[in-house]
Design a protein around this motif. Structure first.
Motif, mmCIF file in Angstrom:
data_model
loop_
_atom_site.group_PDB
_atom_site.id
_atom_site.type_symbol
_atom_site.label_atom_id
_atom_site.label_comp_id
_atom_site.label_asym_id
_atom_site.label_seq_id
_atom_site.Cartn_x
_atom_site.Cartn_y
_atom_site.Cartn_z
ATOM 1 N N PRO A 36 0.820 -1.228 0.000
ATOM 2 C CA PRO A 36 0.000 0.000 0.000
ATOM 3 C C PRO A 36 0.851 1.275 0.000
ATOM 4 N N ALA A 37 0.460 2.217 -0.827
ATOM 5 C CA ALA A 37 1.210 3.464 -0.980
ATOM 6 C C ALA A 37 1.324 4.229 0.338
ATOM 7 N N ASN A 38 0.294 4.167 1.162
ATOM 8 C CA ASN A 38 0.323 4.914 2.425
ATOM 9 C C ASN A 38 1.233 4.279 3.482
ATOM 10 N N ARG A 39 1.765 3.083 3.207
ATOM 11 C CA ARG A 39 2.668 2.421 4.158
ATOM 12 C C ARG A 39 4.114 2.405 3.656
ATOM 13 N N ARG A 40 4.354 3.034 2.527
ATOM 14 C CA ARG A 40 5.704 3.060 1.959
ATOM 15 C C ARG A 40 6.552 4.102 2.681
ATOM 16 N N ASN A 41 7.815 3.728 2.921
ATOM 17 C CA ASN A 41 8.738 4.626 3.607
ATOM 18 C C ASN A 41 10.139 4.444 3.024
ATOM 19 N N LEU A 42 11.133 4.994 3.680
ATOM 20 C CA LEU A 42 12.499 4.929 3.189
ATOM 21 C C LEU A 42 13.019 3.490 3.119
ATOM 22 N N VAL A 43 12.680 2.681 4.097
ATOM 23 C CA VAL A 43 13.130 1.283 4.100
ATOM 24 C C VAL A 43 12.484 0.536 2.928
ATOM 25 N N TYR A 44 11.204 0.797 2.680
ATOM 26 C CA TYR A 44 10.520 0.219 1.525
ATOM 27 C C TYR A 44 11.232 0.622 0.236
ATOM 28 N N GLU A 45 11.515 1.916 0.082
ATOM 29 C CA GLU A 45 12.164 2.428 -1.134
ATOM 30 C C GLU A 45 13.535 1.787 -1.339
ATOM 31 N N THR A 46 14.268 1.582 -0.249
ATOM 32 C CA THR A 46 15.586 0.945 -0.329
ATOM 33 C C THR A 46 15.458 -0.497 -0.814
ATOM 34 N N ALA A 47 14.506 -1.232 -0.272
ATOM 35 C CA ALA A 47 14.295 -2.618 -0.687
ATOM 36 C C ALA A 47 13.875 -2.684 -2.153
ATOM 37 N N LEU A 48 12.970 -1.821 -2.558
ATOM 38 C CA LEU A 48 12.512 -1.804 -3.947
ATOM 39 C C LEU A 48 13.670 -1.467 -4.889
ATOM 40 N N ARG A 49 14.465 -0.473 -4.522
ATOM 41 C CA ARG A 49 15.612 -0.077 -5.347
ATOM 42 C C ARG A 49 16.612 -1.230 -5.473
ATOM 43 N N ALA A 50 16.887 -1.929 -4.373
ATOM 44 C CA ALA A 50 17.823 -3.057 -4.401
ATOM 45 C C ALA A 50 17.303 -4.170 -5.305
ATOM 46 N N CYS A 51 16.027 -4.483 -5.198
ATOM 47 C CA CYS A 51 15.446 -5.537 -6.042
ATOM 48 C C CYS A 51 15.476 -5.147 -7.516
ATOM 49 N N ARG A 52 15.181 -3.906 -7.796
ATOM 50 C CA ARG A 52 15.211 -3.439 -9.190
ATOM 51 C C ARG A 52 16.632 -3.449 -9.751
ATOM 52 N N ARG A 53 17.619 -3.123 -8.921
ATOM 53 C CA ARG A 53 19.009 -3.142 -9.391
ATOM 54 C C ARG A 53 19.440 -4.555 -9.746
ATOM 55 N N VAL A 54 19.021 -5.547 -8.971
ATOM 56 C CA VAL A 54 19.347 -6.938 -9.303
ATOM 57 C C VAL A 54 18.672 -7.318 -10.611
#
Length: 100
Positions: A36-54
Motif C-alpha cells: 500500500p502506498a500509504n505504508r511506503r517509507n524509506l526502508v521500503y524504497e531501499t528494498a525496492l531499489r535493491a530488487c530493481r538493481r538486481v
C-alpha cells in the motif's frame, strides 16, 4: 529453473493469517509493488531499489534478499519460521488420510 532464486526464502505475513513465501526476486518485486502506498517509507524504497538493481543490472541477489528482509522486519511482517507449519507435520494419532 529461475536463476534469481534466493538461497533461502523469506516468510512474510500477508494479512492477519496468511503467510507468504518469498522465494525469488520476482516474488519480492511483486510483493513490494503491491504494498500500500500509504505504508511506503524509506526502508521500503531501499528494498525496492535493491530488487530493481538486481533485476536490471549486475547487483548481488543476496543484497536484494537482505534489503527485502530488512523491509519486512521494519514493517513488522517478517515471519520467523523455525518450526514447520502445522500442515507439514502429520498427527500420528489421527492418521494422514483424507476423509472421503
Amino acid at each position: 529453473m529461475n536463476d534469481r532464486m534466493f538461497d533461502s526464502p523469506v516468510y512474510v505475513k500477508d494479512g492477519s493469517t496468511l503467510v507468504r513465501e518469498i522465494a525469488c526476486l520476482e516474488d519480492a518485486l511483486d510483493f513490494l509493488e503491491d504494498w500500500p502506498a500509504n505504508r511506503r517509507n524509506l526502508v521500503y524504497e531501499t528494498a525496492l531499489r535493491a530488487c530493481r538493481r538486481v533485476y536490471e543490472a549486475d547487483y548481488p541477489l543476496s543484497a536484494a534478499r537482505d534489503a527485502f528482509k530488512g523491509f519486512a522486519k521494519s514493517a513488522h511482517i517478517l515471519k520467523d519460521v523455525d518450526a514447520p507449519f502445522p500442515w507439514m507435520t502429520m498427527d500420528k494419532a489421527k492418521g494422514g488420510g483424507v476423509i472421503a
